[in-house]
Write an enzyme that holds these catalytic residues in place. Structure first.
Site, PDB file in Angstrom:
ATOM      1  CB  VAL A   1      50.963 127.667 -22.924  1.00  0.00           C
ATOM      2  CG1 VAL A   1      52.216 126.810 -23.017  1.00  0.00           C
ATOM      3  CG2 VAL A   1      50.250 127.702 -24.267  1.00  0.00           C
TER       4      VAL A   1
ATOM      5  CE  LYS B   1      48.483 122.558 -21.184  1.00  0.00           C
ATOM      6  NZ  LYS B   1      48.681 121.646 -20.056  1.00  0.00           N
TER       7      LYS B   1
HETATM    8  N1  HSE Z   1      45.376 118.717 -17.595  1.00  0.00           N
HETATM    9  C1  HSE Z   1      46.497 119.592 -17.649  1.00  0.00           C
HETATM   10  C2  HSE Z   1      47.692 118.945 -16.968  1.00  0.00           C
HETATM   11  C3  HSE Z   1      46.288 120.920 -17.027  1.00  0.00           C
HETATM   12  O1  HSE Z   1      47.605 117.830 -16.465  1.00  0.00           O
HETATM   13  O2  HSE Z   1      48.729 119.566 -16.949  1.00  0.00           O
HETATM   14  C4  HSE Z   1      45.461 121.808 -17.863  1.00  0.00           C
HETATM   15  O3  HSE Z   1      46.015 121.968 -19.115  1.00  0.00           O
END
Ligand code: HSE
Length: 436
Positions: free
Chosen positions: A132, A205
């Site tokens: 997260v 998250k």
């Molecule tokens: N792909 C995610 C983001 C990062 O753009 O924040 C990894 O969770």
């Protein structure tokens, strides 16, 4: 004391970051953990690259089972991602009595309950700080730093890709599709950005944070997930004129009726600190009854920021490995037998404010009709913006901000407004949070 032995599954960006930071700061980390922490085995399908990245200093294998079955390994770091092989390997590692560190938000948000149960039965720890908001220690803050509080709500910018896209759309007045292509070219967005732009990554998250905040099982399937693909530059511009910014927020809130768990584009006052989080940065705003609001800001992705979280988990596990399992910090902050079954509210029952944009024929009585419909649904108007029709045009936009109301009232009103002969096309609805 001899060092704790770590096996790494998957050495991509975060894996190599973890290897490098552990090595670079090994003395300091050992001094904090009470003993050395050493990656002794790496599994990756690309063994040549893995050997290169680890300077041929560790054993490299292509079969991850060799790591999770190795009796010399104390902690397994899972950086494979997804919930297929990763889930099998995590469960195998647990069954073999190993502690697990993972950055895999999808895995924890969807299978966390099963994984924590298995870990509890085997007296091992599963740590997921890196899952997260990357390098921001938000799990630690929620689970330990804020443990005195009854958490009231969390609102987070927890996806860097979409925050980068929204910042660019606002800055440059460009449409979503154009900015997405630019973000992909610059490496801010993946070749397949679906999970990011559709809000799924943020919802994973948010689901994890909600569980820790409210002591409920992880329930990704009950989250409302809405991304930024339908957001128009026009709405970002109007929001700005009204003093708001649009962010993709993950919001979870405790109410008397249940828990709100939702990810969607949201207007927030431009004056709030969190409204000024730009580019690929992440930020999480938490309101606790004792502390009030606290804001956590930092890099939500990237090799070393995410490694920072992975290694913090390694240190925690190393410190606690010998402690009586009863005295460890519970996976989801609350003791497993003290979890609540508080209901997650369907979207119709959430309460918030709304931005409504409608395209109307500029003639007498239109506004009266719209406001009558809103009044009939007990929706109170907070602010309004009407543009003069452009030269030669007979239609224009009306934008209304409402006071707080239940989503079902807004849905009823929108359906009626869309039926008016003077309203052209669909009404655009974006939720609005004052965050105070
Ligand atoms: N792909 C995610 C983001 C990062 O753009 O924040 C990894 O969770």
């Amino acid at each position: 004391m001899k060092s704790i032995k770590v096996g790494l599954l998957g050495i991509g960006t975060v894996g190599s970051g973890t290897f490098n930071v552990l090595k670079r700061n090994q003395q300091e980390i050992a001094a904090r953990a009470g003993r050395g922490i050493e990656i002794t085995m790496v599994a990756d399908l690309n063994t040549e690259r893995a050997k290169e990245l680890t300077n041929n200093e560790v054993e490299v294998v292509s079969d991850a089972n060799l790591v999770v079955n190795n009796p010399d390994i104390d902690i397994v770091i899972e950086l494979i991602g997804g919930y297929g092989i990763a889930k099998d390997l995590v469960l195998k590692a647990i069954a073999n009595g190993k502690h697990v560190v993972t950055a895999n938000k999808a895995l924890i948000a969807t299978h966390g309950n099963e994984i924590f149960k298995a870990a509890q039965e085997k007296n091992v720890m599963v740590a997921f700080e890196a899952a997260v908001a990357g390098g921001i220690p938000i799990i630690k803050a929620l689970r330990e730093g804020l443990t005195a509080n009854s958490i009231e709500w969390i609102a987070g910018i927890i996806n860097g890709t979409t925050n980068f896209i929204l910042s660019e759309m606002r800055d440059k007045g460009l449409d979503f599709d154009i900015v997405l292509k630019e973000a992909q070219r610059l490496g801010y967005a993946e070749a397949d950005p679906t999970f990011d732009i559709e809000g799924v990554d943020a919802a994973h998250k948010l689901t994890i944070m909600a569980s820790i905040a409210f002591g409920i099982p992880v329930q990704f399937d009950k989250a409302h997930v809405e991304g930024i693909t339908k957001l128009q530059a026009t709405d970002i511009r109007y929001a700005e004129q009204l003093g708001y910014r649009i962010k993709l927020l993950g919001i979870t809130k405790r109410t008397d009726a249940g828990i709100e768990l939702r990810v969607h584009p949201t207007l927030i006052p431009a004056s709030r600190l969190i409204a000024n989080v730009e580019g690929a940065m992440n930020a999480v705003l938490v309101r606790g009854d004792a502390v009030g609001e606290t804001l956590y800001y930092g890099k939500g992705a990237g090799a070393e920021p995410t490694a920072s979280a992975v290694i913090a988990d390694l240190v925690d596990i190393t410190r606690l490995a010998t402690a009586d399992p009863e005295h460890r910090v519970p996976h989801l902050a609350f003791q497993p037998d003290a979890m609540a079954d508080t209901k997650i509210l369907p979207m119709a029952e959430i309460t918030t404010s709304y931005y409504l944009r409608m395209h109307v024929t500029d003639q007498a009585g239109v506004l009266a009709d719209v406001t009558r419909i809103l009044a009939d649904s007990s929706i109170s108007i907070d602010a309004m913006l009407q543009k003069e029709p452009a030269d030669g045009e007979t239609q224009t936009d009306i934008i209304m901000l409402t006071h707080k109301t239940q989503e079902k009232n807004v849905e009823t009103a929108i359906a009626k407004i869309e039926n008016l002969a003077t309203v052209v096309g669909k009404v655009t609805k974006i939720r609005l949070e004052e965050l105070n």
